[in-house]
Design an enzyme around this catalytic site. Sequence first.
Site, mmCIF file in Angstrom:
data_model
loop_
_atom_site.group_PDB
_atom_site.id
_atom_site.type_symbol
_atom_site.label_atom_id
_atom_site.label_comp_id
_atom_site.label_asym_id
_atom_site.label_seq_id
_atom_site.Cartn_x
_atom_site.Cartn_y
_atom_site.Cartn_z
ATOM 1 N N LYS A 60 55.066 1.228 -29.136
ATOM 2 C CA LYS A 60 54.597 1.047 -27.757
ATOM 3 C C LYS A 60 55.623 0.431 -26.817
ATOM 4 O O LYS A 60 56.374 -0.463 -27.182
ATOM 5 C CB LYS A 60 53.356 0.157 -27.770
ATOM 6 C CG LYS A 60 52.176 0.810 -28.436
ATOM 7 C CD LYS A 60 51.408 1.664 -27.472
ATOM 8 C CE LYS A 60 50.495 0.734 -26.736
ATOM 9 N NZ LYS A 60 49.609 1.386 -25.838
ATOM 10 N N GLU A 113 50.891 -3.846 -14.628
ATOM 11 C CA GLU A 113 49.467 -4.151 -14.828
ATOM 12 C C GLU A 113 49.134 -5.531 -14.254
ATOM 13 O O GLU A 113 48.070 -5.729 -13.675
ATOM 14 C CB GLU A 113 49.116 -4.095 -16.317
ATOM 15 C CG GLU A 113 49.154 -2.678 -16.873
ATOM 16 C CD GLU A 113 49.014 -2.687 -18.388
ATOM 17 O OE1 GLU A 113 48.027 -2.160 -18.883
ATOM 18 O OE2 GLU A 113 49.906 -3.221 -19.075
#
Length: 458
Positions: free
Chosen positions: A283, A290
Site C-alpha cells: 500500500k 485525506e
Amino acid sequence: MRKLWGARFDKKSDPLADKFTFSISYDHRLAKYDVIGSIAHTQMLGKQGIILKSDAAKIIAGLKKLLIQIESGKFKYDTKAEDIHTDIQNRLKAAIGKPADKLHTARSRNDQVVLDVKLYCLHHLMNLVNETTELQKAIVGFSKNNQEVIIPAYTHLQSAQVVLLAHHMLAYVEMLERDKGRLCDCFKRTNIMPLGSCALSGTSLKTDRQYITKLLGFAQTAANSMDAVSDRDFVLELVSTCSIAANHLSRISEDLILWASKEFNLVDIDSAFCTGSSIMPHKKNPDVLELVRGSTGKVIGRLMELHVLMKALPLTYNRDMQLDKPALFDTVETIEAMLKVVAGIFTTLKVKKPSAAWKTKDESFFTVDVMDYLIKKGVSYRDAHDILGKIVRECLDRGVSIASLEADQLKGYHPLFGEDVKKLFNPQTSVKIKASLGSTNPDLVAKQLHLWSERLHA
Ligand code: ARG
C-alpha cells in the site's frame, strides 16, 4: 501571580476557577501584537500629556526589549498569569518598575484584546493570501509541465467528456482566487482600530485615537465604543472565509485521492506525501490528502462553534468571547498547514500519461461532439440528441463501437452523416474543436496559463 483586578477582592481566587478561566495557554500567541499595540498606546499617552513623556519613554523601552525577546523566540510565557495581557504587564513591571503601572491608562482589556486579535488577523490574512498564491503557482507549474495531457472529466462521477488536465487545474486556480478575494474583503472590514473604546463607553481622558490608528497603520478608527469591544464579526468572517477555502482544498484532495487509485490511475502522488500500511506491504496511501479533507470538517466545526458562542451575547464584552481564540487560532494554523502541504503535493505530483491516453479513448466521451456535428449541419438540438441516444443504445445492445459503424449504417440514423464524423472519436480533436470562451480549447487554455503565470508572479 498578581491579577490586574485583585485589589477589590478579599481572598484569592480558587485554583479551580483559575484553571478554568486562564487563557494564557492559547492567547500567548498574541504576545507580539499585545506589545506592538501597547507601544502605540504609550506613544499616544505621552504625546497627549496623559502620562509623563519620561515615563512613556521608559515603558516603550521596556516593551521594545520584550518585543525583541518575543520575535527571537526567547519569550517563554508564564503559565501562572491569567492571560498574555497580564503576563506582559507583569514583566514590564518587573523590568522597569513603577512607570509600568501607567501603561494601562485609558485602556481596558476589552478594547486591548480586540486590538490584539485584529492585529493577529490582519497579519494572518496577508499570510493566507500569500500561501494561497503559492499554491496557485504550484498548480499552474504542474499544469504547464503537463500541458498536452488530456483526461476524462466527470459529472455525477460518471465519465462525461474529455478535457485538458490544465483546464481542470485552472478550475482550482479560479476557486483559490475567489478565496483570496474573500480574504481581502475580510481584511478591509478588520482594518478598523478599536483601541481607546476602553471598557465600553470611552474615556474622560484626552486621548487621540486617530493617532494610534495612524501609528498602527489601520485604515479607520472604530466609530462606536460599544460596537468596538463587542464585535467579533471579523473573527467569524475570517473563519467563514477559511471554511470556504478549506472546502476547496478538500475537493481538490478528493479529486487527487480518486485519481491516485488504481481504478482511476491518473496520477502518482510522491512517496514523500504518502504513508504505508502496517499490514498490507503493497500500500501507498494518500493520508496527507485525506487529512486535508478531514481537517476541513474541523474548520467548518470551528465556524459553527463561533456562531453558537456569539449568537445570544448581550452587548458588550462577555467573558464567553475569550473562547473565540482557540477556534480562530486552530482555524488559521490548520488552513496555513493545509495550503502548504497541498502546494507540496502539486510540486511533486506525476501524471500517468499512458493511462490517461488509454482512458480518454472511450468513444462515449465524444457523443456531444457528434451531436454538435449534426447541429452544425442544420439538425435541431432535440433531433441530434435523440439520434445519438439511439446510436449509443443500439451499439451497446449489439456490443459494437460507434466508430466501427459503416457509412451507410450511419446514414441510416441520419442522411447528413458522412465518413468525416469518425474523426471526432479522438480526444485531441475533442478538445481542439471546443471554441467557446472559457472552454478546454488548447489555445484558450494556453492563454489562460500564460495569464495566470503573469498574474501570480507579478
Ligand atoms: N483574556 C480575556 C479575553 O481574551 C481578556 C479580557 C478580560 N476582560 C474582562 N473584562 N474580564 O477575553
